[in-house]
Design a protein around this motif. Structure first.
Motif, PDB file in Angstrom:
ATOM      1  N   ALA A   1       0.831  -1.206   0.000  1.00 28.46           N
ATOM      2  CA  ALA A   1       0.000   0.000   0.000  1.00 28.46           C
ATOM      3  C   ALA A   1       0.863   1.252   0.000  1.00 28.46           C
ATOM      4  N   ARG A   2       1.933   1.238   0.808  1.00 27.93           N
ATOM      5  CA  ARG A   2       2.836   2.401   0.840  1.00 27.93           C
ATOM      6  C   ARG A   2       3.452   2.642  -0.531  1.00 27.93           C
ATOM      7  N   ARG A   3       3.800   1.558  -1.223  1.00 27.44           N
ATOM      8  CA  ARG A   3       4.363   1.678  -2.571  1.00 27.44           C
ATOM      9  C   ARG A   3       3.385   2.392  -3.503  1.00 27.44           C
ATOM     10  N   ALA A   4       2.125   1.983  -3.462  1.00 30.61           N
ATOM     11  CA  ALA A   4       1.115   2.616  -4.317  1.00 30.61           C
ATOM     12  C   ALA A   4       0.877   4.067  -3.900  1.00 30.61           C
ATOM     13  N   ILE A   5       0.756   4.295  -2.596  1.00 30.94           N
ATOM     14  CA  ILE A   5       0.462   5.648  -2.102  1.00 30.94           C
ATOM     15  C   ILE A   5       1.589   6.614  -2.440  1.00 30.94           C
ATOM     16  N   SER A   6       2.826   6.149  -2.317  1.00 29.97           N
ATOM     17  CA  SER A   6       3.949   7.048  -2.618  1.00 29.97           C
ATOM     18  C   SER A   6       3.934   7.461  -4.083  1.00 29.97           C
ATOM     19  N   ARG A   7       3.529   6.552  -4.960  1.00 28.81           N
ATOM     20  CA  ARG A   7       3.452   6.898  -6.379  1.00 28.81           C
ATOM     21  C   ARG A   7       2.279   7.839  -6.649  1.00 28.81           C
ATOM     22  N   ILE A   8       1.166   7.596  -5.976  1.00 29.21           N
ATOM     23  CA  ILE A   8       0.031   8.521  -6.129  1.00 29.21           C
ATOM     24  C   ILE A   8       0.438   9.928  -5.727  1.00 29.21           C
TER      25      ILE A   8
END
Length: 449
Positions: free
Chosen positions: A206-213
């Motif tokens: 989730a952190r990986r996705a959120i950081s890209r968002i």
């Protein structure tokens, strides 16, 4: 598993080669009348269906492990649903809820407010298909937040309309050559435990996705984040624990509407009424269809009252949305689901099937993973001793299953996943027969491969 009485004999019975002569004749007629772009997974034509069987026009009785893609959870002809449809059709089939409303629509909305996760005040709008529900959920989110960007995920499937094709990840057959697509759709990495790097937790994914968002868009630009709690067409992918709650928490803190696409996972399919419940996630909006009405075309969005009531009168709706016959079918379907406790029955199916398939996976080299929840289960097929997807073998397994008398569906971004979606009312003996046949096919294919 409590046995349920059915109208048709619940057994596999093959009396002709498949497809039989009548199915073959219908296939010839189809070529002259139906557009080639409409595909069918199996070449047999249905004449009757009940419980866990489909009887084709040649009299072959097939085990149904597809449920019309997770639609017929209560079976394809449950007597209570059929009676409700006939009764409503005998009174009126249509007035258009936007012109002359009727109680059935209101009752379905009340039921969905009670069933969906969360005790907040809710509102519902009814539509015809899952794609239509998804489109309208996005409309609501954009209007309510005043923002336009929408985040979807790798391996996602959300429909075949222009906007939902943009949300869908897989190109062929869903998107290829149909563009350009609706703008302001952004795709982020999902959680795929079998194929993620070892040790990647749901929270870390989730952190990986959120950081890209946040790096590529900024939370202030994002109206909605839409995700299937268990990805369907993408491969029945169950995200790692913590992935969904972390995304939902981020969305809530940043005025981003968290949309759970429960079109395939909803209505007892995964062992809970909705798959979001497995990790205590309370979506802002849930999109629903498929299992809601026992096979009649109906879809819905249910969400926070402040979101849906933000839309101006006339901004949501459709001529056939919440058709009275479909609403009657939905009310009867939900009644049957409660009476039979179909969430519990889905869990029984999982308990019966998964251990056997996982034991098989330890013995043969072509099963990469057995996964899923409830009666939404999958087998990922790979080249022996590797994690390389094997779509050719997957297709061959499904074809051999049909020859043996089973309707078996495939899915996955790479086309290498066998999905098991039996009706929730399937009998234990019939299901056991189907799994025995599938097991034998997998063993035989492993040897020949």
């Amino acid at each position: 598993m409590i046995e349920i009485e059915h109208r048709l004999a619940q057994r596999r019975n093959i009396v002709t080669a498949l497809p039989g002569p009548r199915s073959s004749a219908l296939a010839d007629r189809r070529k002259a009348a139906v557009a080639a772009g409409v595909g069918s997974s199996v070449p047999v034509y249905a004449a009757d269906a009940d419980g866990g069987v489909i009887v084709d026009v040649d009299g072959n009785s097939l085990i149904d492990l597809g449920s019309g893609i997770a639609v017929t959870g209560v079976g394809a002809s449950h007597p209570k649903v059929a009676a409700a449809v006939a009764d409503q059709a005998g009174r009126f089939t249509h007035t258009c809820f936007m012109i002359t409303p009727y109680e059935g629509y209101v009752r379905v909305a009340e039921e969905l407010a009670a069933l969906t996760p969360g005790d907040h005040e809710k509102r519902t709008v009814l539509f015809n298909s899952g794609a239509e529900a998804v489109e309208n959920a996005i409309k609501v989110a954009r209007l309510a937040t005043g923002k336009s960007a929408v985040v979807a995920f790798d391996h996602a499937y959300h429909g075949r309309t222009n906007l939902t094709m943009a949300l869908t990840a897989k190109s062929m057959p869903y998107k290829a050559n149909f563009g350009p697509f609706a703008p302001e759709i952004y795709r982020m990495p999902s959680s795929y435990p079998y194929r993620d790097e070892p040790g990647l937790t749901g929270t870390a994914a989730a952190r990986r996705a959120i950081s890209r968002i946040e790096a590529q868009l900024g939370a202030d630009a994002v109206a909605a984040l839409i995700i299937e709690p268990i990805q369907g067409e993408g491969g029945f992918i169950v995200p790692a624990p913590g992935f969904l709650p972390a995304l939902a928490d981020w969305a809530r803190r940043n005025n981003v509407v968290f949309i759970a696409d429960e079109v395939q996972t909803g209505f007892a399919r995964t062992g809970a009424w909705f798959a979001s419940e497995h990790e205590g996630v309370v979506p802002d909006i849930i999109t629903m269809a498929k299992g809601i009405a026992g096979g009649m075309p109906l879809a819905a969005i249910t969400g926070r009252a402040a979101l849906l009531d933000a839309v101006h009168p006339g901004g949501l709706g459709g001529t056939y949305g919440g058709n009275p016959v479909a609403c009657a079918a939905a009310l009867a379907t939900l009644e049957v689901m409660r009476e039979l406790d179909l969430p519990a029955r889905a869990r029984e199916i999982e308990a019966m099937v998964v251990p056997e398939l996982r034991a098989l996976a330890e013995q043969i080299g072509v099963i990469g993973e057995v996964r899923g929840r409830g009666a939404m289960l999958a087998i990922e097929i790979v080249r022996p001793g590797t994690s390389v997807p094997d779509p050719v073998l997957t297709k061959a397994i499904a074809a051999e299953a049909l020859s043996a008398g089973m309707v078996l569906l495939t899915c996955g971004t790479h086309g290498n996943v066998i999905r098991l979606l039996p009706p929730l009312v399937i009998g234990a003996d019939l299901l056991a027969d189907g799994i025995d046949v599938l097991t034998e096919i997998l063993r035989r294919k492993t040897v020949s491969n």
